[in-house]
Design an enzyme around this catalytic site. Structure first.
Site, mmCIF file in Angstrom:
data_model
loop_
_atom_site.group_PDB
_atom_site.id
_atom_site.type_symbol
_atom_site.label_atom_id
_atom_site.label_comp_id
_atom_site.label_asym_id
_atom_site.label_seq_id
_atom_site.Cartn_x
_atom_site.Cartn_y
_atom_site.Cartn_z
ATOM 1 N N GLY A 9 0.851 -1.169 0.000
ATOM 2 C CA GLY A 9 0.000 0.000 0.000
ATOM 3 C C GLY A 9 0.892 1.225 0.000
ATOM 4 N N GLY A 12 4.276 0.547 2.053
ATOM 5 C CA GLY A 12 5.121 -0.419 1.362
ATOM 6 C C GLY A 12 5.721 0.147 0.086
ATOM 7 N N LYS A 77 -1.931 -5.437 6.132
ATOM 8 C CA LYS A 77 -2.766 -5.065 7.260
ATOM 9 C C LYS A 77 -2.676 -6.141 8.341
ATOM 10 C CE LYS A 77 -4.421 -1.169 5.716
ATOM 11 N NZ LYS A 77 -4.091 0.117 6.384
ATOM 12 N N ALA A 134 -4.080 3.606 -8.153
ATOM 13 C CA ALA A 134 -3.273 2.466 -8.585
ATOM 14 C C ALA A 134 -1.920 2.941 -9.100
ATOM 15 C CB ALA A 134 -4.002 1.696 -9.675
ATOM 16 N N LYS A 186 6.113 3.822 18.925
ATOM 17 C CA LYS A 186 5.358 4.042 17.688
ATOM 18 C C LYS A 186 3.864 3.878 17.935
ATOM 19 C CE LYS A 186 4.178 4.728 13.470
ATOM 20 N NZ LYS A 186 4.351 3.786 12.367
ATOM 21 N N ASN A 190 0.550 6.224 16.904
ATOM 22 C CA ASN A 190 -0.674 5.758 16.249
ATOM 23 C C ASN A 190 -1.906 6.028 17.114
ATOM 24 O OD1 ASN A 190 1.187 2.947 15.056
ATOM 25 N ND2 ASN A 190 0.552 4.710 13.871
ATOM 26 N N SER A 258 -3.472 5.946 8.058
ATOM 27 C CA SER A 258 -3.835 4.686 7.418
ATOM 28 C C SER A 258 -5.217 4.223 7.864
ATOM 29 C CB SER A 258 -2.792 3.617 7.726
ATOM 30 O OG SER A 258 -2.669 3.400 9.111
ATOM 31 N N GLU A 270 -7.123 -1.512 11.572
ATOM 32 C CA GLU A 270 -6.214 -2.213 12.473
ATOM 33 C C GLU A 270 -6.434 -1.790 13.927
ATOM 34 O OE1 GLU A 270 -2.251 -2.980 9.901
ATOM 35 O OE2 GLU A 270 -2.725 -0.865 10.200
#
Length: 316
Positions: A9, A12, A77, A134, A186, A190, A258, A270
């Site tokens: 995504g 990445g 994910k 995309a 981290k 988040n 995200s 998540e």
């Protein structure tokens, strides 16, 4: 180094583009044929630092096309970790190392069950990204740090070699002898922004312009810090303001977390591995976490509403 990124995504792709341009044989593996086809046809479009470039990347939907990799970076994910790794066994050879850079806590145990704990490294990255379409991302690599480490805290030749390769490619990376604490650091970032932006639909610019939301963020991070400290985790920060400030460093006002991106695509989030991790840790160690529990409940409610709408559309 031959590197396979499992799950490409926004994050990445941002990391993959950087490693590709740094001279590594980097493969981007994603289940979206449309995304992969666009990257193979046109290259990966990377917007950032006021310009737009196209990076010629290797991309595929099939791990078997890649073959054995020296390093597998897992960025799927959280809820896809087990299935994705089991479906990518072709990447694993005798000397393959598997590194999770996913959001939240608990992925290393899932990966260890599939490939063996001796192969697994943990890590956290502050690199950001937004999937614009995309084969098209907005990247936030500059000024963002990545931390990697052995699960037992040892400083080994393999972890130092990976850090060296990342740094040489322009991905600022440090080896941590306290990776559990690093992962919690981290997680605090988040916790500071993810659920709040998911619930409100706000970009970073909007979120950081609303004092009431900052108060809610600091309350959630305060709970997370208390839970971590009760669990004996060594954190690098004790002031919730640090997590709030760090979350937005180097990112544009238009940046979307995200979690918000997932909800906008109609996907589940998540949340169980982020705020949910705080709630579970608090329950285990007797630390109240009502703000995080509320944020989890709200995100779960949004996910339920999306699922109900899909069912109605299918039955209509």
């Amino acid at each position: 180094m031959k590197i396979a990124i499992l799950g490409t995504g926004a994050l990445g792709c941002a990391i993959g583009a950087t490693l590709t341009e740094g001279g590594h044989e980097t493969w981007l593996i994603d289940r979206s044929a449309t995304h992969v086809d666009a990257m193979c046809r046109d290259g990966l479009r990377v917007d950032g630092a006021g310009n737009s470039t196209y990076v010629s990347v290797r991309a595929t939907t099939q791990a078997s096309e890649v073959g054995v990799a020296e390093l597998v970076i897992v960025l799927v994910k959280s809820f896809h970790t087990d299935a994705a790794m089991r479906g990518a066994r072709a990447l694993i050879g005798p000397d393959t190392t598997v590194l999770s850079l996913q959001n939240g806590l608990g992925h290393e145990d899932i990966l260890a069950d599939v490939v063996g704990r001796e192969r697994v490294l943990a890590g956290k990255t502050y690199v950001g990204g937004v999937l614009r379409g995309a084969g098209h991302i907005e990247s936030g690599v500059v000024g963002k740090h990545t931390y990697i480490g052995e699960l037992n805290g040892r400083i080994t030749p393999r972890v130092k070699a990976i850090a060296h390769a990342f740094n040489a490619a322009g991905l600022a990376t440090s080896v941590s002898d306290n990776i559990v604490g690093t992962m919690w650091d981290k997680l605090l970032v988040n916790v500071a922004t993810g659920a709040l932006t998911g619930i409100t639909g706000l970009t970073y610019g909007q979120l950081y312009d609303e004092p009431l939301l900052k108060e809610a963020s600091l309350a959630a991070v305060t709970e997370a810090i208390a839970a971590a400290q009760a669990a004996g985790v060594k954190l690098s920060m004790a002031d919730p303001e640090e997590a709030w400030t760090l979350a937005a460093e180097g990112l544009p006002a238009s940046f979307k977390t995200s979690m918000l991106q997932s909800l906008e695509k109609g996907s589940i989030t998540e949340i169980d591995f982020i705020n949910g991790s705080v709630v579970r840790c608090g329950q285990q160690h007797g630390v109240p976490t009502p703000v995080n529990a509320t944020l989890v409940a709200c995100i779960k409610g949004i996910e339920r509403a999306m699922a109900d709408r899909r069912r109605e559309e299918i039955s209509a």
